[in-house]
Motif scaffolding. Structure first.
Motif, PDB file in Angstrom:
ATOM      1  N   ASP A  20      -5.087   2.958  -4.307  1.00 53.80           N
ATOM      2  CA  ASP A  20      -5.758   2.033  -5.101  1.00 53.80           C
ATOM      3  C   ASP A  20      -5.450   0.786  -4.385  1.00 53.80           C
ATOM      4  O   ASP A  20      -6.354   0.348  -3.898  1.00 53.80           O
ATOM      5  CB  ASP A  20      -5.085   2.386  -6.193  1.00 53.80           C
ATOM      6  N   TYR A  21      -4.869   1.038  -4.127  1.00 49.05           N
ATOM      7  CA  TYR A  21      -4.617  -0.332  -3.680  1.00 49.05           C
ATOM      8  C   TYR A  21      -4.293  -0.410  -2.187  1.00 49.05           C
ATOM      9  O   TYR A  21      -4.367  -1.479  -1.573  1.00 49.05           O
ATOM     10  CB  TYR A  21      -3.473  -0.961  -4.498  1.00 49.05           C
ATOM     11  N   LEU A  22      -3.898   0.668  -1.533  1.00 51.70           N
ATOM     12  CA  LEU A  22      -3.592   0.674  -0.115  1.00 51.70           C
ATOM     13  C   LEU A  22      -4.826   0.438   0.747  1.00 51.70           C
ATOM     14  O   LEU A  22      -4.712  -0.006   1.887  1.00 51.70           O
ATOM     15  CB  LEU A  22      -2.940   2.008   0.264  1.00 51.70           C
ATOM     16  N   CYS A  23      -6.029   0.752   0.200  1.00 52.02           N
ATOM     17  CA  CYS A  23      -7.268   0.536   0.958  1.00 52.02           C
ATOM     18  C   CYS A  23      -7.422  -0.921   1.359  1.00 52.02           C
ATOM     19  O   CYS A  23      -7.779  -1.248   2.483  1.00 52.02           O
ATOM     20  CB  CYS A  23      -8.474   0.962   0.131  1.00 52.02           C
ATOM     21  N   GLU A  24      -7.183  -1.804   0.398  1.00 50.25           N
ATOM     22  CA  GLU A  24      -7.392  -3.229   0.656  1.00 50.25           C
ATOM     23  C   GLU A  24      -6.469  -3.730   1.754  1.00 50.25           C
ATOM     24  O   GLU A  24      -6.848  -4.559   2.567  1.00 50.25           O
ATOM     25  CB  GLU A  24      -7.158  -4.025  -0.630  1.00 50.25           C
ATOM     26  N   ARG A  25      -5.248  -3.196   1.801  1.00 51.04           N
ATOM     27  CA  ARG A  25      -4.288  -3.672   2.798  1.00 51.04           C
ATOM     28  C   ARG A  25      -4.512  -3.053   4.163  1.00 51.04           C
ATOM     29  O   ARG A  25      -4.465  -3.734   5.183  1.00 51.04           O
ATOM     30  CB  ARG A  25      -2.864  -3.386   2.324  1.00 51.04           C
ATOM     31  N   PHE A  26      -4.750  -1.722   4.217  1.00 52.25           N
ATOM     32  CA  PHE A  26      -4.773  -1.027   5.498  1.00 52.25           C
ATOM     33  C   PHE A  26      -6.174  -0.658   5.974  1.00 52.25           C
ATOM     34  O   PHE A  26      -6.377  -0.425   7.159  1.00 52.25           O
ATOM     35  CB  PHE A  26      -3.913   0.236   5.415  1.00 52.25           C
ATOM     36  N   GLY A  27      -7.153  -0.563   5.059  1.00 48.99           N
ATOM     37  CA  GLY A  27      -8.538  -0.296   5.449  1.00 48.99           C
ATOM     38  C   GLY A  27      -8.724   1.032   6.156  1.00 48.99           C
ATOM     39  O   GLY A  27      -8.076   2.030   5.856  1.00 48.99           O
ATOM     40  N   ASP A  28      -9.626   1.048   7.148  1.00 50.41           N
ATOM     41  CA  ASP A  28      -9.958   2.259   7.902  1.00 50.41           C
ATOM     42  C   ASP A  28      -8.800   2.609   8.829  1.00 50.41           C
ATOM     43  O   ASP A  28      -8.300   1.768   9.581  1.00 50.41           O
ATOM     44  CB  ASP A  28     -11.233   1.996   8.698  1.00 50.41           C
ATOM     45  N   LEU A  29      -8.384   3.878   8.815  1.00 46.90           N
ATOM     46  CA  LEU A  29      -7.235   4.320   9.598  1.00 46.90           C
ATOM     47  C   LEU A  29      -7.626   5.091  10.849  1.00 46.90           C
ATOM     48  O   LEU A  29      -6.790   5.773  11.444  1.00 46.90           O
ATOM     49  CB  LEU A  29      -6.333   5.220   8.735  1.00 46.90           C
ATOM     50  N   GLN A  30      -8.879   4.976  11.283  1.00 48.47           N
ATOM     51  CA  GLN A  30      -9.349   5.791  12.408  1.00 48.47           C
ATOM     52  C   GLN A  30      -8.508   5.579  13.671  1.00 48.47           C
ATOM     53  O   GLN A  30      -8.169   6.530  14.373  1.00 48.47           O
ATOM     54  CB  GLN A  30     -10.811   5.484  12.718  1.00 48.47           C
ATOM     55  N   SER A  31      -8.154   4.337  13.963  1.00 50.30           N
ATOM     56  CA  SER A  31      -7.429   4.062  15.196  1.00 50.30           C
ATOM     57  C   SER A  31      -5.936   4.349  15.075  1.00 50.30           C
ATOM     58  O   SER A  31      -5.231   4.439  16.083  1.00 50.30           O
ATOM     59  CB  SER A  31      -7.623   2.593  15.604  1.00 50.30           C
ATOM     60  N   ASN A  32      -5.446   4.492  13.856  1.00 47.99           N
ATOM     61  CA  ASN A  32      -4.023   4.741  13.642  1.00 47.99           C
ATOM     62  C   ASN A  32      -3.847   5.564  12.372  1.00 47.99           C
ATOM     63  O   ASN A  32      -3.450   5.046  11.338  1.00 47.99           O
ATOM     64  CB  ASN A  32      -3.263   3.419  13.538  1.00 47.99           C
ATOM     65  N   PRO A  33      -4.155   6.847  12.421  1.00 47.63           N
ATOM     66  CA  PRO A  33      -4.244   7.657  11.202  1.00 47.63           C
ATOM     67  C   PRO A  33      -2.888   7.972  10.578  1.00 47.63           C
ATOM     68  O   PRO A  33      -1.832   7.845  11.206  1.00 47.63           O
ATOM     69  CB  PRO A  33      -4.923   8.931  11.689  1.00 47.63           C
ATOM     70  N   LEU A  34      -2.969   8.387   9.323  1.00 43.66           N
ATOM     71  CA  LEU A  34      -1.819   8.921   8.598  1.00 43.66           C
ATOM     72  C   LEU A  34      -2.002  10.428   8.489  1.00 43.66           C
ATOM     73  O   LEU A  34      -3.010  10.896   7.967  1.00 43.66           O
ATOM     74  CB  LEU A  34      -1.735   8.301   7.201  1.00 43.66           C
ATOM     75  N   THR A  35      -1.045  11.198   9.005  1.00 43.84           N
ATOM     76  CA  THR A  35      -1.086  12.652   8.924  1.00 43.84           C
ATOM     77  C   THR A  35      -0.216  13.101   7.757  1.00 43.84           C
ATOM     78  O   THR A  35       0.952  12.712   7.667  1.00 43.84           O
ATOM     79  CB  THR A  35      -0.576  13.295  10.225  1.00 43.84           C
ATOM     80  N   ILE A  36      -0.817  13.901   6.852  1.00 42.17           N
ATOM     81  CA  ILE A  36      -0.122  14.371   5.659  1.00 42.17           C
ATOM     82  C   ILE A  36      -0.009  15.889   5.736  1.00 42.17           C
ATOM     83  O   ILE A  36      -1.017  16.586   5.809  1.00 42.17           O
ATOM     84  CB  ILE A  36      -0.880  13.965   4.381  1.00 42.17           C
ATOM     85  N   GLU A  37       1.216  16.388   5.736  1.00 35.53           N
ATOM     86  CA  GLU A  37       1.438  17.831   5.719  1.00 35.53           C
ATOM     87  C   GLU A  37       1.664  18.265   4.269  1.00 35.53           C
ATOM     88  O   GLU A  37       2.511  17.704   3.569  1.00 35.53           O
ATOM     89  CB  GLU A  37       2.652  18.198   6.562  1.00 35.53           C
ATOM     90  N   VAL A  38       0.876  19.252   3.828  1.00 34.80           N
ATOM     91  CA  VAL A  38       0.951  19.732   2.450  1.00 34.80           C
ATOM     92  C   VAL A  38       1.361  21.194   2.457  1.00 34.80           C
ATOM     93  O   VAL A  38       0.821  22.006   3.220  1.00 34.80           O
ATOM     94  CB  VAL A  38      -0.412  19.565   1.734  1.00 34.80           C
ATOM     95  N   GLU A  39       2.326  21.531   1.604  1.00 32.58           N
ATOM     96  CA  GLU A  39       2.774  22.913   1.460  1.00 32.58           C
ATOM     97  C   GLU A  39       2.984  23.201  -0.023  1.00 32.58           C
ATOM     98  O   GLU A  39       3.647  22.432  -0.728  1.00 32.58           O
ATOM     99  CB  GLU A  39       4.080  23.134   2.214  1.00 32.58           C
ATOM    100  N   ASN A  40       2.381  24.299  -0.499  1.00 32.38           N
ATOM    101  CA  ASN A  40       2.487  24.660  -1.925  1.00 32.38           C
ATOM    102  C   ASN A  40       2.090  23.495  -2.834  1.00 32.38           C
ATOM    103  O   ASN A  40       2.765  23.192  -3.827  1.00 32.38           O
ATOM    104  CB  ASN A  40       3.904  25.139  -2.248  1.00 32.38           C
ATOM    105  N   ASN A  41       0.995  22.838  -2.454  1.00 26.82           N
ATOM    106  CA  ASN A  41       0.390  21.774  -3.252  1.00 26.82           C
ATOM    107  C   ASN A  41       1.202  20.482  -3.301  1.00 26.82           C
ATOM    108  O   ASN A  41       0.887  19.589  -4.090  1.00 26.82           O
ATOM    109  CB  ASN A  41       0.114  22.237  -4.690  1.00 26.82           C
ATOM    110  N   ARG A  42       2.223  20.342  -2.453  1.00 33.63           N
ATOM    111  CA  ARG A  42       3.008  19.112  -2.445  1.00 33.63           C
ATOM    112  C   ARG A  42       3.144  18.563  -1.022  1.00 33.63           C
ATOM    113  O   ARG A  42       3.110  19.320  -0.046  1.00 33.63           O
ATOM    114  CB  ARG A  42       4.402  19.346  -3.029  1.00 33.63           C
ATOM    115  N   ILE A  43       3.293  17.243  -0.927  1.00 34.78           N
ATOM    116  CA  ILE A  43       3.499  16.619   0.371  1.00 34.78           C
ATOM    117  C   ILE A  43       4.861  17.034   0.919  1.00 34.78           C
ATOM    118  O   ILE A  43       5.883  16.891   0.240  1.00 34.78           O
ATOM    119  CB  ILE A  43       3.428  15.082   0.262  1.00 34.78           C
TER     120      ILE A  43
END
Length: 274
Positions: free
Chosen positions: A151-174
């Motif tokens: 909600d609010y991280l979009c306004e600060r960081f915007g498009d992450l194409q050039s520096n993405p965030l990778t999220i690993e999910v296991e059993n429905n949790r980060i």
């Protein structure tokens, strides 16, 4: 008492999107009553929505949040909740502030209890009104119906194409987060550790607004782009049937998805095949 949204001329460029929201998406009828909730930052858009409601001829109330409570909201003002309970249709068009999810949940509880047709236009801005809100929503609905499978991280960081965030999910949790942008990684980790379920997958959805063709760094529109978006935290149990809750909810959107249903590919590199 309800407020007035517009004292100055309305930007005519906002009216097509407002008409889409009121007439096509909400299907407001003259005999119905509607409650519009907005804030000072969004009054220009709310004014266009109000103009379209008046064009339909419906009875309405309009509330500017800052006129009734201090922001960030600790609760949704009773005057708004009481008015909402009298309406068949409602619009929330306002900007989010930290720690306001509870107040918005109070509002959606009334919406769900009274089965109100609701437009949840959180963080709506003029770009979205000029792009995504001008879509042919009848075509979007047809496409969505064809994809039904059971909600609010979009306004600060915007498009992450050039520096993405990778999220690993296991059993429905980060389970792990990776990004060269340490501020982004640390803020995302802190937010998704707010409570015991903040790191849990609470939503999985497929965007079907074919009028949205590119990432703009604003989740309200970007989550509608053809592809997948996943949210962590609050699962909106009233719609999903989940038996758990969270104080937080944050959406994540990617690009260029390949999607299969039961062995049939329905999307390749972000383009629908059906």
């Amino acid at each position: 008492m309800p407020d007035r949204a517009y004292l100055h001329p309305i930007d005519p460029e906002l009216l097509p999107g407002a008409r889409n929201a009121v007439e096509v998406c909400l299907r407001l009828k003259p005999e119905e009553r509607i409650t519009i909730i907005t804030d000072t930052a969004t009054r220009q858009i709310a004014a266009a929505l109000q103009r379209e409601v008046e064009r339909v001829g419906s009875d309405y109330s309009l509330f500017v949040l800052e006129h009734h409570a201090r922001r960030p909201l600790k609760y949704m003002p009773e005057i708004i909740l009481d008015d909402l309970a009298l309406s068949q249709v409602s619009i929330f068009a306002a900007q989010t502030q930290p720690r306001e999810l509870g107040a918005r949940t109070e509002m959606t509880n009334v919406v769900n209890h009274h089965r109100i047709r609701h437009a949840h236009m959180v963080n709506i801005n003029c770009q979205i009104m000029l792009e995504g809100m001008r879509a042919d929503f009848c075509a979007v609905d047809k496409l969505s119906q064809r994809l039904v499978v059971g909600d609010y991280l979009c306004e600060r960081f915007g498009d992450l194409q050039s520096n993405p965030l990778t999220i690993e999910v296991e059993n429905n949790r980060i389970r792990a987060l990776h990004s060269e942008n340490k501020d982004l990684r640390d803020e995302f980790r802190a937010y998704t550790n707010t409570d015991e379920n903040s790191d849990r997958v609470g939503e999985f959805a497929i965007g079907t607004n074919i009028a949205c063709t590119h990432i703009i760094g604003h989740i309200l529109q970007d989550e509608k782009i053809p592809g997948v978006h996943i949210a962590f935290g609050h699962p909106y149990a009233e719609h999903t049937g989940a038996n758990w809750t969270s104080k937080t909810h944050i959406d994540c959107v990617g690009r260029d998805f390949d999607i299969w249903f039961n062995g049939q590919q329905v999307m390749r590199e972000g383009n629908f095949l059906i």
